[in-house]
Each structure stands twice: as structure tokens, then as C-alpha cells.
Motif scaffolding. Structure first.
Motif, short mmCIF file in Angstrom:
data_model
loop_
_atom_site.label_atom_id
_atom_site.label_comp_id
_atom_site.label_asym_id
_atom_site.label_seq_id
_atom_site.Cartn_x
_atom_site.Cartn_y
_atom_site.Cartn_z
N GLU A 1 0.88 -1.17 0.00
CA GLU A 1 0.00 0.00 0.00
C GLU A 1 0.91 1.22 0.00
OE1 GLU A 1 -3.20 0.44 -0.39
OE2 GLU A 1 -3.65 -1.72 -0.43
N LYS B 1 0.65 5.75 0.05
CA LYS B 1 -0.18 6.95 -0.07
C LYS B 1 0.44 7.95 -1.05
CE LYS B 1 -2.90 10.22 2.52
NZ LYS B 1 -3.34 10.70 3.82
N TYR B 2 1.75 8.18 -0.94
CA TYR B 2 2.40 9.19 -1.78
C TYR B 2 3.36 8.58 -2.81
CZ TYR B 2 0.22 12.41 1.41
OH TYR B 2 -0.71 13.09 2.15
N PRO C 1 3.91 1.41 4.13
CA PRO C 1 4.48 2.66 4.62
C PRO C 1 4.11 2.82 6.10
CG PRO C 1 2.53 3.11 3.31
CD PRO C 1 2.70 1.62 3.32
N ILE C 2 4.86 3.64 6.80
CA ILE C 2 4.57 3.88 8.22
C ILE C 2 4.01 5.29 8.38
CG2 ILE C 2 5.58 4.04 10.55
CD1 ILE C 2 5.51 1.16 9.40
N TYR C 3 2.83 5.33 8.98
CA TYR C 3 2.20 6.63 9.29
C TYR C 3 1.81 6.62 10.75
CZ TYR C 3 2.05 7.88 4.39
OH TYR C 3 2.42 8.22 3.11
N GLY C 4 2.25 7.65 11.46
CA GLY C 4 1.92 7.74 12.90
C GLY C 4 2.35 6.48 13.65
N GLU C 5 3.56 5.98 13.28
CA GLU C 5 4.15 4.81 13.95
C GLU C 5 3.42 3.50 13.67
OE1 GLU C 5 6.25 5.61 17.68
OE2 GLU C 5 7.23 6.26 15.84
N VAL D 1 8.37 1.13 4.91
CA VAL D 1 9.01 2.32 4.36
C VAL D 1 8.78 3.44 5.35
CG1 VAL D 1 9.08 3.89 2.39
CG2 VAL D 1 8.60 1.45 2.03
N LEU E 1 10.87 6.85 7.94
CA LEU E 1 11.92 7.88 7.99
C LEU E 1 12.88 7.67 9.16
CD1 LEU E 1 9.87 11.09 7.09
CD2 LEU E 1 11.18 9.60 5.59
N TYR F 1 8.67 -1.43 13.68
CA TYR F 1 7.30 -1.19 13.23
C TYR F 1 6.64 -2.49 12.72
CZ TYR F 1 8.27 3.87 13.16
OH TYR F 1 8.56 5.16 13.49
N GLY G 1 12.24 6.06 3.35
CA GLY G 1 11.15 6.68 2.58
C GLY G 1 11.43 8.15 2.28
N LEU H 1 9.70 12.33 2.39
CA LEU H 1 8.66 13.26 2.83
C LEU H 1 8.79 14.51 1.96
CD1 LEU H 1 6.49 13.74 5.08
CD2 LEU H 1 8.26 14.99 6.29
N LEU I 1 1.86 16.70 0.38
CA LEU I 1 0.95 16.20 1.43
C LEU I 1 -0.43 16.84 1.34
CD1 LEU I 1 3.30 16.19 4.59
CD2 LEU I 1 2.90 14.35 2.92
C1 LIG Z 1 1.39 12.18 8.42
C2 LIG Z 1 2.63 11.37 8.31
C3 LIG Z 1 3.02 10.56 9.37
C4 LIG Z 1 4.20 9.80 9.29
N1 LIG Z 1 4.58 9.03 10.36
C5 LIG Z 1 5.76 8.39 10.33
C6 LIG Z 1 6.22 7.63 11.45
O1 LIG Z 1 5.53 7.51 12.46
N2 LIG Z 1 7.43 7.05 11.39
C7 LIG Z 1 8.23 7.14 10.27
O2 LIG Z 1 9.34 6.61 10.29
N3 LIG Z 1 7.80 7.80 9.17
C8 LIG Z 1 6.60 8.43 9.18
N4 LIG Z 1 6.17 9.12 8.08
C9 LIG Z 1 6.97 9.08 6.84
C10 LIG Z 1 6.44 8.08 5.81
O3 LIG Z 1 6.60 6.76 6.27
C11 LIG Z 1 7.22 8.24 4.49
O4 LIG Z 1 6.86 9.49 3.97
C12 LIG Z 1 6.98 7.16 3.46
O5 LIG Z 1 7.89 7.33 2.40
C13 LIG Z 1 5.56 7.18 2.92
O6 LIG Z 1 5.39 6.13 1.98
P1 LIG Z 1 4.31 6.21 0.80
O7 LIG Z 1 4.73 7.32 -0.13
O8 LIG Z 1 4.42 4.88 0.12
O9 LIG Z 1 2.97 6.43 1.40
C14 LIG Z 1 4.99 9.87 8.13
C15 LIG Z 1 4.58 10.66 7.06
C16 LIG Z 1 3.40 11.43 7.16
C17 LIG Z 1 3.00 12.28 5.99
#
Ligand SMILES: Cc1cc2nc3c(=O)[nH]c(=O)nc-3n(C[C@H](O)[C@H](O)[C@H](O)COP(=O)(O)O)c2cc1C
Length: 310
Positions: free
Chosen positions: A8, A10-11, A51-55, A82, A84, A92, A112, A114, A119
């Protein structure tokens, strides 16, 4: 298809990684959880990327694993996320590893990206608040690393392709027999942006390949870089008769007129003074070989093998 990648994104970063892994692991397919079809369940190798969002891992990936756990547990599963984090991002994946158990062959955290301008407003303000709370700069981050991705893809490939292990003595004997039975190869040398593949005649003896050559482009590369790759193969008529080897080795140019040089010429009954032009001797130590062989397959060992010389 033996290998399936489910992701999956998002970006787009996890999607880009899944696409690159599919190329390295080919034949392989990649697709999102919505694109999944039940017929893919017969794949032996399942790679799941989130991907990881909000841990947290992506909820659709979480659901996919929970809804398909009964057959996933019978497969070889590779999990990647994926994120940061510079270090320790594998944590994770712990919840998924706990659900899946022993079928998980490896977990990997990949860098990954940002890009603030990309966004949506909700993510933008989440990131703004997060960076403020943790006192980190609110700016673009780029940890996407193609070297890390290719290394990861190749490690899965090795795991998959060289799964059936032959007794090392049998494999060594097979490699040596193959090298002795052939005498044509493609020698690849390279330095910086100079890459050269040269069809040449060779002989093989006790761990070394020997090539006599008048000289040319390949020597420029060899003088600068002793790493070589050699391909030896038969004409392709289909997978059921496929036969070939890719050798990785180190090359040395044997001094013209040295004892080793002279004894090689003697062995081959070549008279130096009868040669129309001087020949230089390249000696390649065979370090490893990747083998595609229908013969080994017919012997019940599988089609692909990796041989490491000692
Ligand atoms: C709202 C938001 C929350 C995120 N939370 C985390 C996080 O908790 N830990 C982390 O390592 N990266 C976090 N990231 C970074 C994403 O994991 C990174 O941008 C990743 O490349 C997104 O993958 P995608 O483009 O496939 O969705 C976050 C990014 C966003 C925009």
C-alpha cells in the motif's frame, strides 16, 4: 507466478519500491491489496510492503494479513516497511511478525520520503505539529536509497533461487565438468563508464579460467579493475533445456614469458615463436558461479544454484 509483492502506498514511495523489487525478483508481480486475486495464493514467495504513518503499519495491509493468515502461514513471507527512521525501523513490523510467526523469512525497514508540497492538508498539519512537538525541522526528507533497495531485492532473490541446496562436492564437480566441457565464453570487464563484453576462447583448470588474447579494450579495464564476470551458456531453446553459468571472479594478467606463461603455452602445445603476434595470458580465479541448469533440475536439485568456491 512464484513471487508476489503486495503493498500500500499513499504518496508513491512504497509503490516505487515494490515496482523495483518486482523487476529484480522477476518473474514477479506487484499490486495493492485491492488488486489481489485468490489465484495468487499459489505463489510461494510473498513480499508485503507497508508505509509507516503515525508509527503504524497501513490498515489495509493489517487487514490483508489477518484475512489471509491461513494460507500466508504456509508461505515464505518477507516483510518490509518504508519509513523515515535512520535506524531500528524494523520494530514497526513486530506486530505483523507476531501474527505471522515462523513463515516470516525476514523483516526490513527501507528509507522513505517526505515531500511537504505533496501532502494533503491533514497530513501537512499532522507533520507540522509532530515536528514542532519533537523540535525537529519542518522540511522535506529523502531517505529513498536505490542501493538499499537493490541489495534487499537481491538478498530475497538469493534466498528464493538457491533454496534447494546440493551437496557441495556434487555441485563443485558439476561446475568443473561444465567449465571443462565448454571453451567459449563472454568475458565482461569494466571500469568507471567503460564496460566491455568480449567473446573469447578459454580453458579451465583447477579453479582457474585461462584466456589468451592479442590485447585490446578489455586489457585497459583489467589494468584498472581486476573484477570480472564471465557468462558461458548454450543456445536457448526453452526452459526445459536451459543451461548456463555466470561466473564472478578476479583476473590477473600473467607476465609474458614467465614460467607460468610458458608452461601454459607448453600445455596447449602453442609455440610462442610461431605466433603471428604476441599473446597475453589472463588467469581468472573463479570465486562464485550462478547456475541455471535443466540437468540439475532433472537430477531433482532444482534449476538455479549458487556455487561459492573456497
Ligand atoms: C502524516 C505522516 C506521518 C508519518 N509518520 C511516520 C512515522 O511515524 N514514522 C516514520 O518513520 N515515518 C513516518 N512518516 C513518513 C512516511 O513513512 C514516508 O513518507 C513514506 O515514504 C511514505 O510512503 P508512501 O509514499 O508509500 O505512502 C509519516 C509521514 C506522514 C506524511
Amino acid at each position: 507466478m512464484d513471487t508476489n509483492i503486495i503493498y500500500e502506498s499513499k504518496y508513491g514511495t512504497t509503490k516505487e519500491i515494490a515496482k523495483n523489487l518486482a523487476m529484480i525478483l522477476g518473474p514477479a508481480r506487484y499490486g495493492t491489496t485491492d488488486e489481489w486475486k485468490n489465484e495468487y495464493e499459489n505463489s510461494e514467495y510473498i513480499i508485503i510492503g507497508t508505509p509507516i504513518y503515525g508509527e503504524k503499519i497501513n490498515p489495509k495491509i493489517n487487514d490483508f494479513i489477518n484475512n489471509n493468515i491461513h494460507w500466508l502461514r504456509k508461505k515464505k513471507v518477507f516483510l518490509f516497511c518504508v519509513n523515515l527512521m535512520q535506524k531500528g525501523g524494523e520494530r514497526y513490523l513486530e506486530p505483523l511478525k507476531n501474527i505471522l510467526g515462523n513463515c516470516v523469512a525476514s523483516t526490513k525497514a527501507l528509507g522513505g520520503k517526505l515531500v511537504l508540497d505533496d501532502l494533503d492538508s491533514e497530513d501537512y498539519s499532522k507533520m507540522k505539529n509532530f515536528t514542532k512537538a519533537y523540535g525537529v525541522p519542518f522540511q522535506d526528507v529523502d531517505l529513498y536509497n536505490i542501493n538499499q533497495i537493490t541489495e534487499y531485492g537481491l538478498s530475497i532473490r538469493k534466498h528464493r533461487d538457491y533454496n534447494i541446496k546440493m551437496p557441495i562436492k556434487t555441485l563443485k564437480a558439476y561446475v568443473e565438468k561444465f567449465l571443462k566441457e565448454h571453451n567459449n565464453c563472454t568475458l565482461s570487464t569494466g571500469y568507471d563508464n567503460m564496460v566491455r563484453s568480449t567473446p573469447v576462447e578459454y580453458t579451465y583448470d583447477d579453479g582457474y579460467m585461462y584466456i589468451l588474447s592479442e590485447g585490446g579494450f578489455k586489457f585497459a579495464n583489467l589494468l584498472l579493475n581486476d573484477n570480472v564476470s564471465v557468462a558461458i551458456y548454450e543456445q536457448f531453446h526453452g526452459m526445459n533445456t536451459i543451461l548456463g553459468m555466470q561466473i564472478t571472479g578476479k583476473a590477473r594478467i600473467i607476465e609474458d614469458g614467465s614460467q607460468e606463461y610458458n608452461s601454459y603455452l607448453d600445455k596447449r602445445k602453442i609455440k610462442e615463436d610461431k605466433l603471428p603476434s604476441p599473446l597475453h595470458l589472463i588467469k581468472i580465479k573463479v570465486e562464485s558461479a550462478e547456475i541455471l541448469s535443466y540437468e540439475l533440475n532433472e537430477m531433482g536439485y532444482g534449476i538455479k544454484h549458487y556455487y561459492k568456491a573456497n
